[in-house]
Scaffold this motif. Sequence first.
Motif, short mmCIF file in Angstrom:
data_model
loop_
_atom_site.label_atom_id
_atom_site.label_comp_id
_atom_site.label_asym_id
_atom_site.label_seq_id
_atom_site.Cartn_x
_atom_site.Cartn_y
_atom_site.Cartn_z
N ILE A 83 21.93 54.03 -4.13
CA ILE A 83 22.33 54.86 -3.00
C ILE A 83 23.45 55.82 -3.37
O ILE A 83 23.51 56.96 -2.87
N TRP A 87 21.89 58.93 -4.82
CA TRP A 87 21.12 59.64 -3.81
C TRP A 87 22.04 60.33 -2.81
O TRP A 87 21.78 61.47 -2.39
N SER A 88 23.11 59.64 -2.41
CA SER A 88 24.02 60.25 -1.43
C SER A 88 24.71 61.48 -2.00
O SER A 88 25.01 62.43 -1.27
N PRO A 134 22.59 64.81 0.85
CA PRO A 134 23.41 64.46 2.01
C PRO A 134 22.67 64.54 3.33
O PRO A 134 23.09 63.91 4.31
N THR A 182 22.78 64.77 8.84
CA THR A 182 23.55 64.07 7.81
C THR A 182 23.13 62.61 7.75
O THR A 182 23.04 61.93 8.78
N ASP A 188 23.40 58.73 7.17
CA ASP A 188 24.36 57.64 7.14
C ASP A 188 23.89 56.64 6.09
O ASP A 188 23.11 55.72 6.39
N TRP A 189 24.34 56.82 4.88
CA TRP A 189 23.87 55.97 3.80
C TRP A 189 24.37 54.53 3.93
O TRP A 189 23.77 53.61 3.39
N ASN A 190 25.46 54.33 4.67
CA ASN A 190 25.90 52.96 4.93
C ASN A 190 24.90 52.22 5.80
O ASN A 190 24.69 51.01 5.64
#
Length: 498
Positions: free
Chosen positions: A31, A34-35, A39, A46, A48-50
């Motif tokens: 991740i 990728w982030s 983005p 946007t 939210d990778w979390n």
Amino acid sequence: MSDAAHAPHTPTAAGTPAAGREWLESAKDDIGMWSAAMPKDADGHTIDWNWARALDLAGGVGCASDDDLEPDATSDLHELIARDYAVRDRLESIIAQCSTAFMTDFDRIIASYRLPRALAYANRRLNDEIALLIARGVAEGRWTVTEERRRRITVSVLHATDGNDAALADIQDRSADVANARADRRSRQREQERAGRRDMMRANLGSATSQAGSATLFGDDKPAQSASPQPSRPEQSAQDVANARLRDYRKPDWRDAYLPGRDIDTVMGIDIETTGIDPARVYVIDVGFEFMNMNPDTPTQPNAYRYEQDYYEAGDAYGQARLAFGVPARAARLDNRIIRDLTGIDVRERGPESGLRLFDEWPAAQQGLLRRLETQPYVAHNATFEHGFFMLNVAGYAESYRAGNITIIDTMPMSKRWDPGSEPDNEHPYGDNKLDSYAKRQGALDPSRNERHLGLEDAHIMLVAMKHHLTDLRAEGRGPWGAGGTSGVGGKRCGRRW
């Protein structure tokens, strides 16, 4: 809807990841890269990778347990579907952007395509859950379901049995709206890019004109018209419409990149059967492939292979293989009548009790296929279909394709470009380029028979048709041997950009 409502609940029936699923959680280690490179999702939001990091990709990202899928369960069906749709919409908008981000990552920030494959793995199971929840509503008499075509996308639409469809608005499938909006944005972006290029050319070349002085150098501009009024044009005749349709049909398009070159020889033909058309939602259940040499001077290999259709002859084909795969237990509960009628494969008999492995959980099968795909060009009819499934199912395929190790040839543009029998008519206003039609025109399928819709049999008639077609084109000096033909193998291959 709040993030809390978006957050999936792990199904209570979720078990320990089985063999072939260990990679799913480790995929989230990617991740970070990728982030950094992606983005925003496919809809410009946007990411939210979390949120993505918190997903239980192996255990399940849906909100329903197995008990929740049963008719008359006490759980809130409406809320479960709404929450599952919210998760799926969010997940698929990420997956939809991954291919573009990966292929345009010229700095190679993203080393692996493992994460999109893991997200698609989880999304397929989520899609099964949504379908079973909708089926529960039908069984409980809450609604009926119809399939509706909305431009290029078909969606399931719920109709409340009490007539209050407005109450179902938040659990209607938004897939068509989302996909069509994305297509419209891409179309506008392409037009803006074309306009920008035209403006740049005008700025650079000023008022330069062609030697004849009657038209500008820009293909999009028309010659200057006289100031005198032009007579109005009468309504187009049927022949005018047909001629205009044929001109449009003959225009070059993006599929031309998949045409073979005049040095094409050994290829692997492949065809896959799936439980639907979206590689992020459905499963590969049948793969068939074989090899053939397109150069008539290459010695053929003796072969006595017997196809399911006893009127098929192996001819110059060799190395035939047929692979059957299963589906998860929840997918096996869904009666996929369309696929059963088309292929003869009943997914209800492909569940865990069948003993068939799942393709997306079988690394050895994926690696064996990848080695074959890399060895020589592979051929498919409408190859972008196979390519999309390989990207989200075969470990290492995306990386190998980006590195330029895979070449793809498509017999569909061969049909369109080099087979006059495919040209549009009243019955086929967009041209007749189905495999069934192409194979019959090229003498690979008896006119009284139909395409089988099984991987190996379809791959076979495709390669036979391709060889017959190339033999004729070579003799006539057309196609790869014509003015617009190219040397070398040809086909679509990702070139190095660094």
